[in-house]
Design a protein around this motif. Structure first.
Motif, PDB file in Angstrom:
ATOM      1  N   LEU A   1     -26.065  -2.477   7.782  1.00  0.00           N
ATOM      2  CA  LEU A   1     -25.849  -1.174   8.410  1.00  0.00           C
ATOM      3  C   LEU A   1     -25.417  -1.371   9.849  1.00  0.00           C
ATOM      4  CD1 LEU A   1     -26.137   1.965   8.624  1.00  0.00           C
ATOM      5  CD2 LEU A   1     -28.519   1.552   9.264  1.00  0.00           C
ATOM      6  N   ALA A   2     -24.317  -0.736  10.222  1.00  0.00           N
ATOM      7  CA  ALA A   2     -23.906  -0.636  11.624  1.00  0.00           C
ATOM      8  C   ALA A   2     -24.063   0.836  11.991  1.00  0.00           C
ATOM      9  CB  ALA A   2     -22.475  -1.103  11.817  1.00  0.00           C
ATOM     10  N   TYR A   3     -25.027   1.124  12.855  1.00  0.00           N
ATOM     11  CA  TYR A   3     -25.338   2.487  13.257  1.00  0.00           C
ATOM     12  C   TYR A   3     -25.065   2.609  14.747  1.00  0.00           C
ATOM     13  CZ  TYR A   3     -27.847   6.926  13.396  1.00  0.00           C
ATOM     14  OH  TYR A   3     -28.170   8.258  13.533  1.00  0.00           O
ATOM     15  N   ALA A   4     -24.357   3.659  15.132  1.00  0.00           N
ATOM     16  CA  ALA A   4     -23.922   3.775  16.523  1.00  0.00           C
ATOM     17  C   ALA A   4     -24.263   5.139  17.100  1.00  0.00           C
ATOM     18  CB  ALA A   4     -22.418   3.537  16.620  1.00  0.00           C
ATOM     19  N   GLY A   5     -24.253   5.165  18.401  1.00  0.00           N
ATOM     20  CA  GLY A   5     -24.440   6.411  19.133  1.00  0.00           C
ATOM     21  C   GLY A   5     -23.575   6.384  20.372  1.00  0.00           C
ATOM     22  N   ILE A   6     -23.152   7.560  20.774  1.00  0.00           N
ATOM     23  CA  ILE A   6     -22.433   7.682  22.042  1.00  0.00           C
ATOM     24  C   ILE A   6     -23.445   8.182  23.055  1.00  0.00           C
ATOM     25  CG2 ILE A   6     -20.578   8.828  23.311  1.00  0.00           C
ATOM     26  CD1 ILE A   6     -19.049   8.969  20.657  1.00  0.00           C
TER      27      ILE A   6
ATOM     28  N   ARG B   1     -27.979  11.023  28.059  1.00  0.00           N
ATOM     29  CA  ARG B   1     -27.874  11.943  26.918  1.00  0.00           C
ATOM     30  C   ARG B   1     -27.244  11.221  25.748  1.00  0.00           C
ATOM     31  NH1 ARG B   1     -24.425  16.786  28.130  1.00  0.00           N
ATOM     32  NH2 ARG B   1     -24.906  17.187  25.968  1.00  0.00           N
ATOM     33  N   VAL B   2     -27.807  11.435  24.572  1.00  0.00           N
ATOM     34  CA  VAL B   2     -27.186  10.936  23.350  1.00  0.00           C
ATOM     35  C   VAL B   2     -26.268  12.040  22.852  1.00  0.00           C
ATOM     36  CG1 VAL B   2     -27.569  10.120  21.006  1.00  0.00           C
ATOM     37  CG2 VAL B   2     -29.180   9.485  22.815  1.00  0.00           C
ATOM     38  N   LEU B   3     -24.961  11.792  22.876  1.00  0.00           N
ATOM     39  CA  LEU B   3     -23.982  12.811  22.508  1.00  0.00           C
ATOM     40  C   LEU B   3     -23.724  12.870  21.013  1.00  0.00           C
ATOM     41  CD1 LEU B   3     -21.366  12.212  25.348  1.00  0.00           C
ATOM     42  CD2 LEU B   3     -23.290  13.820  25.322  1.00  0.00           C
ATOM     43  N   ALA B   4     -23.831  11.722  20.340  1.00  0.00           N
ATOM     44  CA  ALA B   4     -23.573  11.668  18.897  1.00  0.00           C
ATOM     45  C   ALA B   4     -24.228  10.425  18.323  1.00  0.00           C
ATOM     46  CB  ALA B   4     -22.069  11.638  18.626  1.00  0.00           C
ATOM     47  N   GLN B   5     -24.546  10.490  17.031  1.00  0.00           N
ATOM     48  CA  GLN B   5     -25.051   9.345  16.287  1.00  0.00           C
ATOM     49  C   GLN B   5     -24.344   9.331  14.944  1.00  0.00           C
ATOM     50  OE1 GLN B   5     -29.377   8.614  16.308  1.00  0.00           O
ATOM     51  NE2 GLN B   5     -29.539  10.536  17.436  1.00  0.00           N
TER      52      GLN B   5
ATOM     53  N   LEU C   1     -33.456   4.038  21.195  1.00  0.00           N
ATOM     54  CA  LEU C   1     -33.242   5.441  20.817  1.00  0.00           C
ATOM     55  C   LEU C   1     -32.676   5.563  19.404  1.00  0.00           C
ATOM     56  CD1 LEU C   1     -31.654   6.733  24.148  1.00  0.00           C
ATOM     57  CD2 LEU C   1     -33.923   7.330  23.270  1.00  0.00           C
ATOM     58  N   LEU C   2     -31.807   4.632  19.020  1.00  0.00           N
ATOM     59  CA  LEU C   2     -31.122   4.708  17.725  1.00  0.00           C
ATOM     60  C   LEU C   2     -31.922   4.103  16.576  1.00  0.00           C
ATOM     61  CD1 LEU C   2     -27.547   3.609  18.888  1.00  0.00           C
ATOM     62  CD2 LEU C   2     -28.374   5.944  18.494  1.00  0.00           C
ATOM     63  N   PHE C   3     -32.815   3.147  16.865  1.00  0.00           N
ATOM     64  CA  PHE C   3     -33.493   2.383  15.826  1.00  0.00           C
ATOM     65  C   PHE C   3     -34.216   3.231  14.780  1.00  0.00           C
ATOM     66  CE2 PHE C   3     -37.263   0.134  14.234  1.00  0.00           C
ATOM     67  CZ  PHE C   3     -36.630  -0.843  13.488  1.00  0.00           C
ATOM     68  N   PRO C   4     -34.996   4.248  15.148  1.00  0.00           N
ATOM     69  CA  PRO C   4     -35.704   4.993  14.094  1.00  0.00           C
ATOM     70  C   PRO C   4     -34.768   5.601  13.048  1.00  0.00           C
ATOM     71  CG  PRO C   4     -36.573   5.572  16.248  1.00  0.00           C
ATOM     72  CD  PRO C   4     -35.348   4.729  16.480  1.00  0.00           C
ATOM     73  N   PHE C   5     -33.608   6.048  13.475  1.00  0.00           N
ATOM     74  CA  PHE C   5     -32.645   6.642  12.552  1.00  0.00           C
ATOM     75  C   PHE C   5     -32.008   5.570  11.668  1.00  0.00           C
ATOM     76  CE2 PHE C   5     -32.953   9.241  16.354  1.00  0.00           C
ATOM     77  CZ  PHE C   5     -33.310  10.468  15.812  1.00  0.00           C
TER      78      PHE C   5
END
Length: 164
Positions: free
Chosen positions: A88-93, A21-25, A115-119
Protein backbone atom coordinates in the motif's frame (compact mmCIF):
# COMPACT_ATOMS: atom_id res chain seq x y z
CA UNK A 1 14.79 50.47 10.18
CA UNK A 2 14.08 46.94 9.07
CA UNK A 3 11.17 45.74 7.02
CA UNK A 4 9.31 42.85 8.73
CA UNK A 5 7.24 41.95 5.68
CA UNK A 6 8.19 38.63 4.15
CA UNK A 7 7.17 37.08 0.87
CA UNK A 8 8.47 33.59 1.82
CA UNK A 9 5.45 31.64 3.13
CA UNK A 10 7.73 29.05 4.76
CA UNK A 11 9.49 31.69 6.86
CA UNK A 12 8.34 32.05 10.45
CA UNK A 13 7.33 35.51 11.49
CA UNK A 14 8.09 36.62 15.02
CA UNK A 15 5.51 35.22 17.44
CA UNK A 16 3.51 33.39 14.80
CA UNK A 17 2.70 29.71 15.39
CA UNK A 18 3.23 27.17 12.61
CA UNK A 19 0.06 25.99 10.93
CA UNK A 20 -0.52 22.49 9.55
CA UNK A 21 -3.50 21.20 7.55
CA UNK A 22 -4.13 17.90 5.84
CA UNK A 23 -5.79 18.91 2.57
CA UNK A 24 -6.36 15.44 1.11
CA UNK A 25 -5.66 11.76 1.72
CA UNK A 26 -5.72 9.02 -0.90
CA UNK A 27 -4.54 5.59 -1.96
CA UNK A 28 -1.80 5.92 -4.59
CA UNK A 29 -1.27 2.20 -5.05
CA UNK A 30 -2.76 -0.94 -3.49
CA UNK A 31 -1.84 -4.50 -4.40
CA UNK A 32 -2.93 -7.76 -2.80
CA UNK A 33 -1.73 -11.15 -3.97
CA UNK A 34 -2.90 -14.54 -2.72
CA UNK A 35 -0.80 -16.81 -4.97
CA UNK A 36 -1.58 -20.11 -3.23
CA UNK A 37 -5.35 -19.71 -2.88
CA UNK A 38 -7.31 -21.73 -1.89
CA UNK A 39 -4.60 -23.81 -0.12
CA UNK A 40 -3.30 -20.73 1.71
CA UNK A 41 -6.74 -20.22 3.29
CA UNK A 42 -6.78 -23.61 5.00
CA UNK A 43 -5.94 -23.56 8.67
CA UNK A 44 -2.38 -24.69 9.31
CA UNK A 45 -0.72 -25.89 12.46
CA UNK A 46 1.31 -22.75 12.84
CA UNK A 47 0.98 -19.15 11.82
CA UNK A 48 3.39 -18.23 9.01
CA UNK A 49 5.99 -15.52 9.65
CA UNK A 50 4.92 -12.06 8.57
CA UNK A 51 7.51 -9.55 7.38
CA UNK A 52 6.51 -5.89 7.33
CA UNK A 53 8.34 -3.04 5.64
CA UNK A 54 7.72 0.68 6.03
CA UNK A 55 8.99 3.56 3.94
CA UNK A 56 8.19 7.27 4.07
CA UNK A 57 8.72 10.00 1.50
CA UNK A 58 7.78 13.61 0.92
CA UNK A 59 7.92 15.90 -2.09
CA UNK A 60 7.06 19.53 -2.55
CA UNK A 61 4.08 20.54 -4.66
CA UNK A 62 4.11 24.27 -3.88
CA UNK A 63 6.15 26.28 -1.37
CA UNK A 64 3.62 25.35 1.35
CA UNK A 65 2.00 22.12 0.09
CA UNK A 66 3.71 18.74 0.27
CA UNK A 67 2.75 15.21 -0.68
CA UNK A 68 3.70 12.78 2.09
CA UNK A 69 3.59 9.08 1.19
CA UNK A 70 3.76 6.15 3.55
CA UNK A 71 4.43 2.78 1.92
CA UNK A 72 3.55 -0.39 3.82
CA UNK A 73 4.48 -3.84 2.57
CA UNK A 74 3.62 -7.13 4.26
CA UNK A 75 4.44 -10.67 3.24
CA UNK A 76 3.10 -13.75 5.05
CA UNK A 77 4.94 -17.03 4.64
CA UNK A 78 8.40 -18.02 3.52
CA UNK A 79 9.96 -17.63 0.10
CA UNK A 80 8.82 -21.11 -0.88
CA UNK A 81 5.21 -20.74 0.29
CA UNK A 82 3.81 -17.21 0.28
CA UNK A 83 0.30 -17.01 1.75
CA UNK A 84 -0.24 -13.38 0.85
CA UNK A 85 1.63 -10.26 -0.13
CA UNK A 86 0.15 -6.80 0.20
CA UNK A 87 1.56 -3.38 -0.69
CA UNK A 88 0.00 0.00 0.00
CA UNK A 89 1.20 3.48 -0.92
CA UNK A 90 -0.99 5.93 0.99
CA UNK A 91 -0.49 9.67 0.60
CA UNK A 92 -1.71 12.96 1.91
CA UNK A 93 -1.28 16.54 0.85
CA UNK A 94 -0.16 18.54 3.85
CA UNK A 95 -0.01 22.33 3.98
CA UNK A 96 2.67 23.76 6.25
CA UNK A 97 2.70 27.49 6.94
CA UNK A 98 4.87 29.68 9.13
CA UNK A 99 7.38 26.96 9.94
CA UNK A 100 11.14 27.49 9.91
CA UNK A 101 12.55 25.92 6.72
CA UNK A 102 14.93 23.65 8.66
CA UNK A 103 11.97 22.17 10.55
CA UNK A 104 9.81 21.36 7.51
CA UNK A 105 11.57 18.17 6.34
CA UNK A 106 11.68 16.50 9.80
CA UNK A 107 8.07 17.51 10.38
CA UNK A 108 6.92 16.04 7.06
CA UNK A 109 8.82 12.77 7.54
CA UNK A 110 7.82 12.28 11.19
CA UNK A 111 4.48 13.97 11.86
CA UNK A 112 3.12 13.56 8.32
CA UNK A 113 3.25 9.74 8.44
CA UNK A 114 2.00 9.79 12.02
CA UNK A 115 -1.13 11.60 10.80
CA UNK A 116 -1.63 9.21 7.86
CA UNK A 117 -0.71 5.89 9.53
CA UNK A 118 -4.06 5.06 11.20
CA UNK A 119 -5.85 5.34 7.85
CA UNK A 120 -3.20 3.35 5.97
CA UNK A 121 -3.23 0.68 8.69
CA UNK A 122 -7.01 0.28 8.36
CA UNK A 123 -6.86 -0.01 4.56
CA UNK A 124 -4.14 -2.67 4.83
CA UNK A 125 -6.10 -4.61 7.48
CA UNK A 126 -9.24 -4.52 5.32
CA UNK A 127 -7.34 -5.68 2.21
CA UNK A 128 -5.89 -8.67 4.07
CA UNK A 129 -9.29 -9.51 5.59
CA UNK A 130 -10.97 -9.23 2.19
CA UNK A 131 -8.33 -11.64 0.89
CA UNK A 132 -9.63 -14.30 3.29
CA UNK A 133 -7.15 -13.91 6.13
CA UNK A 134 -7.49 -12.43 9.62
CA UNK A 135 -6.98 -8.64 9.50
CA UNK A 136 -3.33 -7.64 9.73
CA UNK A 137 -3.08 -5.12 12.56
CA UNK A 138 0.31 -3.43 12.38
CA UNK A 139 1.66 -2.12 15.67
CA UNK A 140 2.21 1.64 15.93
CA UNK A 141 5.42 2.78 14.26
CA UNK A 142 8.07 5.01 15.83
CA UNK A 143 8.50 7.49 12.97
CA UNK A 144 11.16 9.43 14.91
CA UNK A 145 13.39 6.33 15.03
CA UNK A 146 12.66 5.62 11.35
CA UNK A 147 13.62 9.21 10.43
CA UNK A 148 16.87 9.01 12.44
CA UNK A 149 17.81 5.67 10.91
CA UNK A 150 17.16 6.98 7.38
CA UNK A 151 19.25 10.12 8.09
CA UNK A 152 22.13 7.98 9.41
CA UNK A 153 21.99 5.75 6.32
CA UNK A 154 21.98 8.81 4.04
CA UNK A 155 25.04 10.23 5.84
CA UNK A 156 26.88 6.90 5.50
CA UNK A 157 26.08 6.81 1.77
CA UNK A 158 27.37 10.37 1.35
CA UNK A 159 30.56 9.54 3.24
CA UNK A 160 31.03 6.42 1.12
CA UNK A 161 30.58 8.41 -2.10
CA UNK A 162 33.01 11.07 -0.87
CA UNK A 163 35.75 8.47 -0.27
CA UNK A 164 35.33 6.87 -3.72
Amino acid sequence: MSDSTTTDPAATQEGQQPSVRVLAQYVKDLSFENPRAPMSLQKGDQQPPINIGVNVGAKGLTPTDFEVTITLEAKAGGDDAINFEVELAYAGIIRVSDMKPEHVQPFLLIEGPRLLFPFARQILADAVRNGGFPPLMIDPIDFVALYRRNMEEAQKRQQGEATN
